[in-house]
Design an enzyme around this catalytic site. Structure first.
Site, mmCIF file in Angstrom:
data_model
loop_
_atom_site.group_PDB
_atom_site.id
_atom_site.type_symbol
_atom_site.label_atom_id
_atom_site.label_comp_id
_atom_site.label_asym_id
_atom_site.label_seq_id
_atom_site.Cartn_x
_atom_site.Cartn_y
_atom_site.Cartn_z
ATOM 1 N N GLY B 41 0.808 -1.207 0.000
ATOM 2 C CA GLY B 41 0.000 0.000 0.000
ATOM 3 C C GLY B 41 0.842 1.257 0.000
ATOM 4 O O GLY B 41 1.900 1.325 0.638
ATOM 5 N N GLY B 43 -0.819 4.484 0.271
ATOM 6 C CA GLY B 43 -1.624 5.615 0.726
ATOM 7 C C GLY B 43 -0.831 6.399 1.757
ATOM 8 O O GLY B 43 0.383 6.224 1.897
ATOM 9 N N HIS B 267 -21.378 7.411 5.263
ATOM 10 C CA HIS B 267 -21.223 8.871 5.259
ATOM 11 C C HIS B 267 -22.544 9.529 4.871
ATOM 12 O O HIS B 267 -23.196 9.095 3.927
ATOM 13 C CB HIS B 267 -20.133 9.245 4.247
ATOM 14 C CG HIS B 267 -19.627 10.643 4.405
ATOM 15 N ND1 HIS B 267 -20.392 11.735 4.102
ATOM 16 C CD2 HIS B 267 -18.434 11.114 4.823
ATOM 17 C CE1 HIS B 267 -19.686 12.842 4.336
ATOM 18 N NE2 HIS B 267 -18.500 12.483 4.776
ATOM 19 N N ARG B 331 -21.148 11.630 11.877
ATOM 20 C CA ARG B 331 -21.665 11.043 10.645
ATOM 21 C C ARG B 331 -22.743 9.994 10.867
ATOM 22 O O ARG B 331 -23.737 9.969 10.152
ATOM 23 C CB ARG B 331 -20.507 10.410 9.894
ATOM 24 C CG ARG B 331 -19.575 11.470 9.412
ATOM 25 C CD ARG B 331 -18.368 10.892 8.764
ATOM 26 N NE ARG B 331 -17.578 12.000 8.247
ATOM 27 C CZ ARG B 331 -16.385 11.877 7.724
ATOM 28 N NH1 ARG B 331 -15.824 10.688 7.646
ATOM 29 N NH2 ARG B 331 -15.754 12.928 7.268
ATOM 30 N N GLU B 426 -6.086 2.632 7.496
ATOM 31 C CA GLU B 426 -7.467 2.157 7.561
ATOM 32 C C GLU B 426 -7.547 0.632 7.664
ATOM 33 O O GLU B 426 -8.561 0.088 8.099
ATOM 34 C CB GLU B 426 -8.250 2.664 6.335
ATOM 35 C CG GLU B 426 -9.751 2.463 6.480
ATOM 36 C CD GLU B 426 -10.565 3.096 5.354
ATOM 37 O OE1 GLU B 426 -10.055 4.002 4.676
ATOM 38 O OE2 GLU B 426 -11.720 2.673 5.158
ATOM 39 N N SER B 441 -8.989 10.291 9.837
ATOM 40 C CA SER B 441 -8.414 9.114 9.206
ATOM 41 C C SER B 441 -7.091 9.440 8.524
ATOM 42 O O SER B 441 -6.121 8.685 8.628
ATOM 43 C CB SER B 441 -9.387 8.556 8.178
ATOM 44 O OG SER B 441 -8.741 7.575 7.426
HETATM 45 C C1 LIG Z 1 -14.123 10.071 -0.819
HETATM 46 C C2 LIG Z 1 -13.384 9.995 0.480
HETATM 47 C C3 LIG Z 1 -13.040 11.148 1.149
HETATM 48 C C4 LIG Z 1 -12.344 11.092 2.347
HETATM 49 N N1 LIG Z 1 -12.035 12.255 2.980
HETATM 50 C C5 LIG Z 1 -11.332 12.207 4.130
HETATM 51 C C6 LIG Z 1 -10.951 13.403 4.786
HETATM 52 O O1 LIG Z 1 -11.254 14.512 4.340
HETATM 53 N N2 LIG Z 1 -10.233 13.305 5.924
HETATM 54 C C7 LIG Z 1 -9.867 12.109 6.449
HETATM 55 O O2 LIG Z 1 -9.194 12.099 7.472
HETATM 56 N N3 LIG Z 1 -10.209 10.964 5.838
HETATM 57 C C8 LIG Z 1 -10.931 10.976 4.696
HETATM 58 N N4 LIG Z 1 -11.281 9.809 4.086
HETATM 59 C C9 LIG Z 1 -10.726 8.541 4.577
HETATM 60 C C10 LIG Z 1 -9.268 8.404 4.148
HETATM 61 O O3 LIG Z 1 -9.107 8.868 2.842
HETATM 62 C C11 LIG Z 1 -8.752 6.988 4.190
HETATM 63 O O4 LIG Z 1 -9.185 6.331 5.328
HETATM 64 C C12 LIG Z 1 -7.241 6.953 4.181
HETATM 65 O O5 LIG Z 1 -6.780 7.702 3.094
HETATM 66 C C13 LIG Z 1 -6.702 5.554 4.139
HETATM 67 O O6 LIG Z 1 -5.332 5.581 3.899
HETATM 68 P P1 LIG Z 1 -4.496 4.263 3.911
HETATM 69 O O7 LIG Z 1 -3.066 4.643 3.840
HETATM 70 O O8 LIG Z 1 -4.891 3.415 5.041
HETATM 71 O O9 LIG Z 1 -4.905 3.435 2.611
HETATM 72 P P2 LIG Z 1 -5.277 3.855 1.110
HETATM 73 O O10 LIG Z 1 -4.964 5.241 0.793
HETATM 74 O O11 LIG Z 1 -6.649 3.353 0.890
HETATM 75 O O12 LIG Z 1 -4.275 2.993 0.254
HETATM 76 C C14 LIG Z 1 -4.395 1.620 0.074
HETATM 77 C C15 LIG Z 1 -3.179 1.149 -0.678
HETATM 78 O O13 LIG Z 1 -3.121 -0.272 -0.631
HETATM 79 C C16 LIG Z 1 -2.902 -0.811 -1.905
HETATM 80 N N5 LIG Z 1 -3.544 -2.125 -1.947
HETATM 81 C C17 LIG Z 1 -4.764 -2.470 -1.466
HETATM 82 N N6 LIG Z 1 -4.981 -3.777 -1.657
HETATM 83 C C18 LIG Z 1 -3.898 -4.268 -2.276
HETATM 84 C C19 LIG Z 1 -3.529 -5.551 -2.743
HETATM 85 N N7 LIG Z 1 -4.300 -6.627 -2.592
HETATM 86 N N8 LIG Z 1 -2.344 -5.672 -3.373
HETATM 87 C C20 LIG Z 1 -1.505 -4.614 -3.525
HETATM 88 N N9 LIG Z 1 -1.803 -3.382 -3.079
HETATM 89 C C21 LIG Z 1 -2.984 -3.218 -2.475
HETATM 90 C C22 LIG Z 1 -3.476 0.191 -2.865
HETATM 91 O O14 LIG Z 1 -2.836 0.089 -4.105
HETATM 92 C C23 LIG Z 1 -3.150 1.506 -2.156
HETATM 93 O O15 LIG Z 1 -1.847 1.911 -2.504
HETATM 94 C C24 LIG Z 1 -11.990 9.845 2.893
HETATM 95 C C25 LIG Z 1 -12.348 8.681 2.235
HETATM 96 C C26 LIG Z 1 -13.078 8.745 1.063
HETATM 97 C C27 LIG Z 1 -13.542 7.465 0.442
#
Ligand SMILES: Cc1cc2nc3c(=O)[nH]c(=O)nc-3n(C[C@H](O)[C@H](O)[C@H](O)COP(=O)(O)OP(=O)(O)OC[C@H]3O[C@@H](n4cnc5c(N)ncnc54)[C@H](O)[C@@H]3O)c2cc1C
Ligand code: SF4
Ligand code: FES
Lengths: 247, 638
Positions: B41, B43, B267, B331, B426, B441
């Site tokens: 990941g 993110g 949401h 929410r 997440e 988040s």
């Molecule tokens: C529309 C929207 C708006 C949002 N707005 C906000 C906000 O304003 N403020 C806030 O705090 N939060 C917000 N959130 C929540 C927040 O965006 C997410 O919870 C957060 O970005 C998650 O980050 P992360 O690093 O955990 O994973 P993510 O950013 O979801 O990244 C997941 C990563 O894992 C990789 N991956 C997944 N499965 C696999 C697999 N099987 N094999 C290889 N790679 C894989 C993907 O390629 C990606 O790189 C929002 C969410 C949404 C949906």
């Protein structure tokens, strides 16, 4: 709302090595509220259900921010509506019965991988070369220690919103990546945090851009017109200034 | 049965993290480069941790399914990121942020973890600012903040409606710096298919190269999942459409407990569904509730255009029910209130499944320019998608699946119950209890990645310095690769009539109807049967054209839907088990006379950590939640 019909002409290509060609499809029952990609989903559903391979295209967020999607739609990157990515383009912007030609980005630095998918990793390599500020986690000073005027910061933001889709390259007759590179250079040139490494950054990024096989900029401005995030040509002027300052 | 040891450090709440950091075992710089770490990941959590671990000198390999790490789902976050800076001098503090999250999560999160994330929140803002993230500023040049739901202070930092993009590009830039330095290797367009476990420890992964279809083996001394949430189980959700549960699900099947899977945030404000081919629901950021007022007509079935309905015939139901927080309730509360009005027949629009979010008064008060400055890009997006102008008439919004508080169970060190497997962002369950507050988040994902994991992983890795680089030739790798290949062959061989998307939509509908905003025992039991039947149908009537050894997007989707089918069952099982209402988990049987969630602290003040048990029913392990520093209270926003 009434359903619409379209005549699609789509570029199909098995892989980088095989030659591709256009294939025609008729599609009806398209709702004007559907996005362009949802229209392709509908076509793909039909193809898959009859055991045929669907049209491959890159996509993920489907709300204009990840930069995954992108294709020529009747010769225009991301289609006819300025300021919209392909995933945000609603079918209501077309007329019932239209013929629509769909092709992958065409640029030497973006080889076709399959159907509408191209390899844009050259963009990543340019960013790896210098698109960062060298600060290690834990080393940052208090966020408000450096004051930045709202105007400057907003201007930096306007450059920073590039989504890396590649439409600028696709729209340029020289397949130049100047708009993309200048957006990052500008963001950091406008912020004091970016100044320390400014010279090394612009040299490294421009050198990598040339190495990746992108063409030169001849100031026709097609990139600005087609950029879904409306990144301005003034960024390119700033890139040139930064570049001259660096030598 | 596994044992759940949360490893919470001793001492007063505000000293735990400092004490932990000063006493945890370290790895010396010369040994770091001999230690390999795999991260799934890119993110905010994955890219951040990769950069930070690379900076420390570990040898890091990072994977994502997109063509570039810059496109991870975090890019789509709109509204903002929280921190306890107290720049507005409105009484904010680390403690208040902690308390707001504990309360917002309806007292179902672990105190020590939540306090720690509140503590590192300020470092996150400092770091992003130093990386050149152009957060919004005041005219005096300092950083600006705004308010989000569920709190009474202004602590949300933002970059217009593109906060996630700007933070992610900051994280991506720090990742790139380490790629250039040679500490991090990036593997894009890879799908993680399995975790390889050797002698009870996570030692590697099996991935599919999405360009060639080749199955690859990668080994490491530790594996970190930063794979995001599974809200796409509903098919229609606000997430990027390829977001999935597969990485976490495979970890579960290899021994990592899955915690509170049914805690899903719906949401309150997304653009309602407009057509049957719709592939996602576009979020309209919570920040809009700072200025927008939510209402429905007072008269049932009133189909007049919104602007023709006079003031006295409008029901501003959030302001009516929750005078203290008004439109800024959390929410889960806002979503259920919208559902309640629509179910009772007061919804607007063609389907009646929408409520108004009205900016008329804000435009009158501040002028169109100010509103445009605050939300211009969201208004534009709304107009492009719906063809309607929100400056002239109210937006129509409806709840949508958005965020998963549930996820892999982790201890204080962010390690799962499978030794050597960590989970951040997440993908873990840790900080939001039964409901997440807006803008927390991004804070958690960035905090986990940059500032927490790099400190905690060393405790584990300090025990690994004598383990040589793990070969990928062992029988465990053979076995995992064989299983992955067999499953692909099976998916390709069914040659039925329906696409994986068709099955995904049907699954999503079952989950939305019975395991969504509200749940009840009868519905959940029914859903369990329906999912079981659908799963059978999936495995006998699926059509995946093409081959495995090729770029094959239908195959990618099919694998994800197959995992969703299994996860759905666990979500329902969890929702059935929890006979109380808390946060986003609203069991209709357990509510107060005025329709609020009714917790049962005596029996359910625990984390439900489910353990995989082969074909048998999963085993429930309970981590009791001890509240030593806050008093358990009824959550009220009235
Ligand atoms: C529309 C929207 C708006 C949002 N707005 C906000 C906000 O304003 N403020 C806030 O705090 N939060 C917000 N959130 C929540 C927040 O965006 C997410 O919870 C957060 O970005 C998650 O980050 P992360 O690093 O955990 O994973 P993510 O950013 O979801 O990244 C997941 C990563 O894992 C990789 N991956 C997944 N499965 C696999 C697999 N099987 N094999 C290889 N790679 C894989 C993907 O390629 C990606 O790189 C929002 C969410 C949404 C949906
Ligand atoms: S400059 Fe515009 S067109 Fe080019 S990659 Fe960035 S967003 Fe796309
Ligand atoms: S799919 Fe993300 S920008 Fe189009």
């Amino acid at each position: 709302m009434p359903d619409m019909k379209f005549k699609l002409k789509i570029w199909r290509q098995k892989n980088e090595k095989t030659k591709g060609s256009f294939v025609s499809y008729d599609l009806d029952n398209v709702s004007p509220d559907m996005s362009f990609l949802e229209m392709l989903d509908a076509l793909n559903k039909r193809l898959v259900e009859s055991g045929k391979e669907p049209v491959a295209f890159d996509h993920d967020c489907r709300e204009g921010i990840c930069g995954s999607c992108g294709m020529y739609i009747n010769g225009l990157p991301h289609g006819p509506v300025p300021g919209l990515t392909t995933c945000h383009l609603a079918m209501r912007y077309f007329n019932d019965g239209d013929s629509i030609t769909i092709e992958p980005w065409r640029a030497k630095a973006f080889p076709v991988i399959k159907d509408l998918i191209v390899d844009r990793s050259a963009f990543d390599r340019i960013q790896v070369a210098g698109g960062f500020i060298s600060v290690t986690a834990g080393a940052a000073s208090e966020a408000n220690a450096i004051l930045i005027t709202k105007t400057k910061s907003d201007e930096a933001f306007d450059s920073a919103i590039c989504i890396g889709c590649g439409a600028c390259v696709a729209s340029c007759k020289n397949a130049s990546a100047m708009l993309f590179v200048s957006a990052k250079i500008s963001q950091f040139a406008l912020l004091p945090q970016g100044h320390v490494e400014a010279k090394a950054r612009v040299r490294a990024m421009v050198q990598e851009m040339d190495r990746q096989g992108f063409g030169n900029c001849s100031n026709t401005g097609a990139c600005e017109a087609r950029c879904p995030k409306q990144i301005k040509l003034t960024n390119i002027a700033r890139l040139n200034r930064e570049y001259y300052k660096a030598y | 049965m596994i044992t759940l040891n949360a490893k919470i450090p001793e001492g007063p709440l505000e000293e735990k993290w400092t004490r932990y950091k000063s006493t945890t075992k370290l790895v010396n710089p010369a040994n770091k480069k001999k230690l390999d770490i795999i991260i799934i990941g890119t993110g905010l959590s994955g890219a951040g941790s990769a950069a930070a671990l690379g900076e420390l000198g570990y040898n890091v390999k990072v994977f994502c399914y997109q063509d570039s790490p810059r496109r991870a789902h975090s890019v789509a976050a709109q509204g903002g990121i929280n921190a306890a800076k107290n720049y507005k001098h409105d009484g904010d503090s680390v403690y208040r942020l902690f308390y707001d999250m504990i309360k917002g999560g309806d007292f179902r999160a672990r105190e020590a973890n939540v306090y720690r994330i509140a503590e590192v929140s300020n470092q996150v803002i400092d770091h992003y600012t130093a990386l050149g993230v152009p957060f919004a500023r005041e005219y005096g040049g300092t950083l600006d903040t705004r308010s989000f739901g569920g709190v009474q202070v202004s602590r949300t930092f933002y970059a217009k409606g593109q906060t996630g993009q700007q933070c992610l590009l900051g994280a991506y830039s720090s990742l790139n710096r380490q790629i250039k330095a040679g500490t991090v290797t990036m593997y894009p367009r890879r799908d993680m298919l399995d975790i390889v476990v050797i002698d009870g420890r996570a030692r590697g992964i099996i991935v599919r190269n999405l360009l060639t279809g080749e199955i690859e083996r990668h080994s490491a001394h530790a594996v970190v999942l930063a794979s995001g949430g599974y809200g796409t189980i509903y098919y229609l959700s606000t997430l990027a459409v390829n977001s999935n549960a597969s990485a976490a699900w495979k970890a579960y099947k290899k021994g990592a407990a899955f915690a509170n899977p049914s805690f899903v945030q719906i949401h309150p404000s997304s653009i309602p569904q407009l057509n049957e081919f719709q592939s996602k629901l576009t979020l309209m950021s919570e920040s809009l509730r700072n200025d927008g007022r939510i209402w429905v007509p007072k008269n049932k079935g009133d189909k007049r255009p919104a602007n023709d309905i006079p003031e006295e015939e409008r029901d501003y139901y959030l302001e009516r029910r929750y005078p203290t927080f008004g439109n800024l309730v959390p929410r889960d509360v806002a979503s259920r209130a919208a559902k309640e009005r629509c179910d009772a027949g007061y919804g607007v629009g063609e389907t009646g499944l929408a409520v108004n979010l009205d900016f008329r008064d804000a435009i009158k008060k501040h002028g169109k320019k100010v509103i445009e400055n605050r939300y211009g890009n969201l208004f534009e997006m709304y107009q492009h998608i719906t063809g309607l102008d929100p400056y002239e008439e109210p937006m129509r919004i409806y709840p949508a699946g958005h965020y998963t508080m549930g996820g892999l169970w982790v201890d204080y060190e962010l390690m799962t119950t499978l030794p050597g497997l960590f989970s951040i962002g997440e993908s873990n369950f840790s900080d939001h209890g039964a409901n997440r507050l807006g803008a927390s988040s991004l804070m958690q994902a960035a905090g986990d990645g940059y500032f927490i994991l790099p400190n905690t992983i060393s405790n584990y890795l300090s025990g690994e310095i004598r383990t040589p680089r793990i070969p990928t030739t062992g029988s465990e790798f053979d076995e995992a690769e064989k299983n992955a290949k067999e499953r692909i062959a099976k998916l390709l061989s069914i040659k039925g009539k329906n696409t994986s998307t068709t099955f995904h939509k049907r699954l999503g509908k079952i989950m939305w109807d019975y395991c969504g905003m509200t749940r009840n025992e009868e519905g959940l039991k029914k859903a369990l049967k329906m999912v079981e039947e659908l799963k059978k149908e999936f495995w006998s009537d699926l059509m995946v054209p093409g081959e495995g050894a090729d770029l094959n997007q239908e195959l990618e989707k099919a694998g994800r839907v197959a995992d969703f089918m299994e996860l759905a069952k666990l979500m329902i099982t969890d929702a059935l088990n929890r006979k109380e209402s808390c946060g986003a988990h609203f069991r209709e049987e357990y509510q107060t006379p005025d329709g609020e969630a009714m917790r049962n602290d005596r029996e359910y003040s625990y984390v439900a950590a489910w353990e995989y048990n082969g074909d048998d029913e999963p085993v429930l392990n309970k981590e009791p939640l001890k509240f030593e520093f806050v008093e358990l209270k009824e959550r009220s926003y009235k």
